[in-house]
Design a protein around this motif. Structure first.
Motif, mmCIF file in Angstrom:
data_model
loop_
_atom_site.group_PDB
_atom_site.id
_atom_site.type_symbol
_atom_site.label_atom_id
_atom_site.label_comp_id
_atom_site.label_asym_id
_atom_site.label_seq_id
_atom_site.Cartn_x
_atom_site.Cartn_y
_atom_site.Cartn_z
ATOM 1 N N ALA A 38 0.762 -1.275 -0.151
ATOM 2 C CA ALA A 38 0.023 -0.079 -0.198
ATOM 3 C C ALA A 38 0.732 1.201 -0.005
ATOM 4 C CB ALA A 38 -0.920 -0.032 1.251
ATOM 5 N N GLU A 39 1.815 1.161 0.784
ATOM 6 C CA GLU A 39 2.788 2.369 0.855
ATOM 7 C C GLU A 39 3.389 2.734 -0.488
ATOM 8 O OE1 GLU A 39 5.957 2.185 3.585
ATOM 9 O OE2 GLU A 39 4.523 1.831 5.428
ATOM 10 N N ASN A 40 3.738 1.724 -1.127
ATOM 11 C CA ASN A 40 4.514 1.858 -2.560
ATOM 12 C C ASN A 40 3.479 2.442 -3.550
ATOM 13 O OD1 ASN A 40 6.939 1.091 -1.869
ATOM 14 N ND2 ASN A 40 6.656 -1.303 -2.279
ATOM 15 N N GLN A 41 2.159 2.275 -3.356
ATOM 16 C CA GLN A 41 1.104 2.449 -4.387
ATOM 17 C C GLN A 41 0.512 4.032 -3.754
ATOM 18 O OE1 GLN A 41 -1.726 -0.481 -3.872
ATOM 19 N NE2 GLN A 41 -0.773 -1.664 -5.505
ATOM 20 N N ILE A 42 0.829 4.565 -2.990
ATOM 21 C CA ILE A 42 0.793 6.139 -2.540
ATOM 22 C C ILE A 42 1.322 7.006 -3.318
ATOM 23 C CG2 ILE A 42 0.393 7.712 -0.557
ATOM 24 C CD1 ILE A 42 0.255 5.397 1.198
ATOM 25 N N SER A 43 0.327 8.061 -3.963
ATOM 26 C CA SER A 43 0.976 8.859 -4.774
ATOM 27 C C SER A 43 0.488 10.240 -4.111
ATOM 28 C CB SER A 43 0.575 9.034 -6.316
ATOM 29 O OG SER A 43 0.922 7.893 -6.855
ATOM 30 N N CYS A 44 1.363 11.482 -4.461
ATOM 31 C CA CYS A 44 1.084 12.685 -3.861
ATOM 32 C C CYS A 44 -0.326 13.249 -4.545
ATOM 33 C CB CYS A 44 2.132 13.770 -4.268
ATOM 34 S SG CYS A 44 1.682 15.630 -3.993
ATOM 35 N N CYS A 95 0.769 16.344 -7.043
ATOM 36 C CA CYS A 95 1.774 16.213 -8.256
ATOM 37 C C CYS A 95 1.917 14.957 -8.836
ATOM 38 C CB CYS A 95 3.133 16.907 -7.872
ATOM 39 S SG CYS A 95 4.070 16.067 -6.852
ATOM 40 N N GLY A 96 1.120 13.948 -8.075
ATOM 41 C CA GLY A 96 1.493 12.438 -8.662
ATOM 42 C C GLY A 96 2.766 11.750 -8.448
ATOM 43 N N THR A 97 3.639 12.466 -7.741
ATOM 44 C CA THR A 97 4.746 11.806 -7.143
ATOM 45 C C THR A 97 4.567 10.685 -6.385
ATOM 46 O OG1 THR A 97 6.335 13.583 -7.524
ATOM 47 C CG2 THR A 97 7.179 11.944 -6.035
ATOM 48 N N GLN A 98 5.283 9.439 -6.255
ATOM 49 C CA GLN A 98 5.350 8.549 -5.201
ATOM 50 C C GLN A 98 5.646 9.110 -3.845
ATOM 51 O OE1 GLN A 98 4.100 4.939 -5.482
ATOM 52 N NE2 GLN A 98 3.078 5.933 -7.350
ATOM 53 N N THR A 99 4.835 8.795 -2.852
ATOM 54 C CA THR A 99 5.300 9.329 -1.503
ATOM 55 C C THR A 99 5.621 8.252 -0.573
ATOM 56 O OG1 THR A 99 3.066 9.183 -0.443
ATOM 57 C CG2 THR A 99 3.581 11.343 -1.945
ATOM 58 N N HIS A 100 5.379 6.965 -0.921
ATOM 59 C CA HIS A 100 5.474 5.886 -0.109
ATOM 60 C C HIS A 100 5.011 6.210 1.297
ATOM 61 C CE1 HIS A 100 7.927 4.202 -3.353
ATOM 62 N NE2 HIS A 100 8.798 5.517 -3.085
ATOM 63 N N GLY A 101 4.141 6.955 1.398
ATOM 64 C CA GLY A 101 3.428 7.022 2.839
ATOM 65 C C GLY A 101 3.960 8.163 3.629
ATOM 66 N N ALA A 102 4.855 8.915 2.934
ATOM 67 C CA ALA A 102 5.528 10.170 3.674
ATOM 68 C C ALA A 102 4.550 11.144 3.986
ATOM 69 C CB ALA A 102 6.732 10.703 2.836
ATOM 70 N N CYS A 118 6.970 18.142 -4.435
ATOM 71 C CA CYS A 118 6.215 19.454 -4.219
ATOM 72 C C CYS A 118 6.302 19.756 -2.764
ATOM 73 C CB CYS A 118 4.895 19.299 -4.894
ATOM 74 S SG CYS A 118 3.674 18.432 -3.874
ATOM 75 N N LYS A 119 6.614 18.845 -1.781
ATOM 76 C CA LYS A 119 6.814 19.319 -0.389
ATOM 77 C C LYS A 119 5.380 19.579 0.253
ATOM 78 C CE LYS A 119 11.189 19.237 -1.177
ATOM 79 N NZ LYS A 119 12.014 18.016 -0.913
ATOM 80 N N ARG A 120 4.626 19.361 -0.319
ATOM 81 C CA ARG A 120 2.958 19.623 0.147
ATOM 82 C C ARG A 120 2.551 18.576 1.198
ATOM 83 N NH1 ARG A 120 -0.400 22.023 -4.844
ATOM 84 N NH2 ARG A 120 -1.772 22.990 -3.120
#
Length: 224
Positions: free
Chosen positions: A5-11, A14-21, A27-29
């Motif tokens: 699930a973490e690997n599938q999470i996108s911002c 902007c659509g960048t992969q966040t890995h749950g961050a 984009c730092k949002r």
């Protein structure tokens, strides 16, 4: 949150992969909290029961500053809501994970264990019956205003309270030993059967501890 699930999470912006961050690495949002995220995953911690509590406290204060709503006053409504949601979840996660017993109870709930009905452990049945009689005797002495009877009943309950506190300490020592076993089972990638055996024993001890804790509370309410 699972690794998949973490690997599938996108911002969401902007659509960048966040890995749950908490914040998008591009984009730092600030990101909304993903549904189903547990407290361990939220804080980036393994599901271990022996934690570095000083490091946990430091992380709590660091994230409290990063999520603070004042930093998002000019942000979009979505980011403002995300800062509120993350601040709320951070507080709940910290309150739960900073205390070993609450941490264990939370882990058991994540693993599907429901707190058992508070039945007296078999080896405590006779003692519980005697304690309930002593509590009733103290109540009756109070109603009669018999100071000698009150003093005697209170003395007996204070002695019983000391014994129950000793039993609580003994249970906590056994629980902390199981915490070590649980951590090792994760480090050594033990089988699910071995992990379940640890959790089963932990659940039983937690149930006994909870029952004794309730007895201690009831006695304190009566003698204090």
């Amino acid at each position: 949150m699972s690794a998949v699930a973490e690997n599938q999470i996108s911002c969401v912006y902007c659509g960048t992969q966040t890995h749950g961050a908490h914040f998008c690495p591009s984009c730092k949002r600030i990101q909304p909290v993903e549904s189903g995220t547990d407290y361990f995953a939220f804080l980036g911690l393994p599901k271990k029961l022996k934690l570095d509590e000083a490091a946990l406290e430091k992380l709590f204060y660091q994230l409290s500053r990063e999520f603070h709503p004042d930093y998002f006053m000019n942000a979009t409504s979505g980011e403002q809501q995300a800062s509120l949601d993350r601040s709320s979840m951070l507080n709940e996660a910290y309150r739960t994970l900073r205390e070993p017993i609450k941490r264990a109870r939370y882990l058991l709930s994540l693993e599907g264990y429901k707190e058992a009905e508070k039945k007296a452990p078999p080896d405590l049945l006779e003692e519980v019956f005697e304690l309930n009689m002593q509590v009733e005797e103290l109540k009756a002495a109070k109603q009669m205003g018999d100071e000698d009877e009150i003093a005697e009943a209170r003395s007996q309950l204070e002695e019983a309270l000391s014994n129950l506190n000793d039993q609580m300490k003994a249970i906590d020592m056994r629980l902390f030993a199981l915490f070590d076993e649980w951590n090792l089972s994760l480090d050594n990638h033990q089988t699910q059967e071995n992990k379940k055996s640890i959790l089963d024993r932990m659940s039983e001890l937690m149930s006994h501890r909870s029952y004794i804790s309730n007895l201690v509370r009831d006695i304190k309410e009566e003698i204090l």
